[in-house]
Design an enzyme around this catalytic site. Structure first.
Site, PDB file in Angstrom:
ATOM      1  N   GLY A 290       0.843  -1.190   0.000  1.00 24.45           N
ATOM      2  CA  GLY A 290       0.000   0.000   0.000  1.00 24.45           C
ATOM      3  C   GLY A 290       0.877   1.238   0.000  1.00 24.45           C
TER       4      GLY A 290
ATOM      5  CD  GLN B 194       3.309   5.766   2.775  1.00 25.96           C
ATOM      6  OE1 GLN B 194       2.400   5.203   2.185  1.00 25.96           O
ATOM      7  NE2 GLN B 194       4.217   5.119   3.491  1.00 25.96           N
TER       8      GLN B 194
ATOM      9  CB  CYS C 269       4.583   2.549   7.851  1.00 25.93           C
ATOM     10  SG  CYS C 269       4.200   3.979   6.823  1.00 25.93           S
ATOM     11  CG  LEU C 270       6.465   1.073   1.949  1.00 25.22           C
ATOM     12  CD1 LEU C 270       5.978   1.429   0.544  1.00 25.22           C
ATOM     13  CD2 LEU C 270       7.562   0.020   1.892  1.00 25.22           C
TER      14      LEU C 270
ATOM     15  CG  HIS D 147      -1.201   1.556   7.111  1.00 20.68           C
ATOM     16  ND1 HIS D 147      -0.346   1.175   8.124  1.00 20.68           N
ATOM     17  CD2 HIS D 147      -0.448   2.318   6.272  1.00 20.68           C
ATOM     18  CE1 HIS D 147       0.854   1.698   7.905  1.00 20.68           C
ATOM     19  NE2 HIS D 147       0.827   2.387   6.782  1.00 20.68           N
ATOM     20  CD  GLU D 148      -1.620   2.634   2.495  1.00 22.47           C
ATOM     21  OE1 GLU D 148      -1.171   3.799   2.404  1.00 22.47           O
ATOM     22  OE2 GLU D 148      -0.898   1.667   2.820  1.00 22.47           O
TER      23      GLU D 148
ATOM     24  CG  HIS E  14      -0.199   6.828   5.247  1.00 25.02           C
ATOM     25  ND1 HIS E  14       0.911   7.411   5.826  1.00 25.02           N
ATOM     26  CD2 HIS E  14       0.105   5.517   5.105  1.00 25.02           C
ATOM     27  CE1 HIS E  14       1.834   6.477   6.034  1.00 25.02           C
ATOM     28  NE2 HIS E  14       1.374   5.324   5.623  1.00 25.02           N
TER      29      HIS E  14
HETATM   30 NI    NI Z   1       2.252   3.451   5.770  1.00 25.36          NI
END
Ligand code: NI
Length: 171
Positions: free
Chosen positions: A46, A51, A93-94, A135-136, A139
């Site tokens: 995702g 991000q 998370c990236l 999660h997204e 963000h």
């Molecule tokens: Ni994330």
């Protein structure tokens, strides 16, 4: 084009993103392709636009991590409309590489969003997909998963990140 992933500490990650109002433009289609490409390059399932430093309400999800094109999902201006049950699984998370923590989330989640053409749809996901929706969408509201773990664990992660920043190992 592959965008670099913005890391924790950059204010864009904790700023609510702006709604998308123009759809079906060549720019939007190109941007979505770039988001998928950037997500696959980073080996994520995702990715939210903040991000990659773009404060717009756009997220892409692919629970198959590029294995199955039918699993690709674009969420524009998403809203969570229903949450049922609960699950606690490790989440990462990236933008916070090297860390994973158990996070309690809903197990079955319905999201309402628009696609690249601006058409509104609803989709219900369970388990990993439900977690990705939450999660997204977080963000896009400027919220990171570490705001959903204990203060103690969050402070520990922050301390470790500060060390990595000093060591030049975080940018
Ligand atoms: Ni994330």
């Amino acid at each position: 084009m592959i965008y670099p992933i913005v890391k924790y500490g950059n204010p864009v990650l904790e700023t609510p993103a702006e709604a998308v109002t123009e759809f079906d433009t060549p720019e939007l289609h190109k941007f979505l392709e770039d988001m998928f490409e950037s997500m696959y390059a980073a080996k994520g399932v995702g990715l939210a636009a903040p991000q990659i430093g773009i404060s717009r309400r756009i997220a892409v999800i692919d629970p198959s991590a590029g294995e199955d094109p039918a699993k690709r999902l674009v969420l524009i201006n998403p809203e969570i409309v229903r949450v049922e049950g609960a699950q606690t699984e490790e989440e990462g998370c990236l933008s916070i590489p090297g860390f994973r923590e158990p996070v309690k989330r809903g197990r079955r989640v319905t999201v309402r969003a628009q696609n690249a053409r601006g058409e509104t749809f609803e989709k219900t996901g369970e388990d990993l997909l439900a977690r990705a929706f939450l999660h997204e969408t977080d963000h896009l509201n400027g919220r990171l998963y570490i705001s959903r773990i204990s203060v103690l664990k969050r402070d520990l992660i922050r301390r470790k990140i500060r060390k990595r920043v000093k060591a030049g190992d975080w940018e």
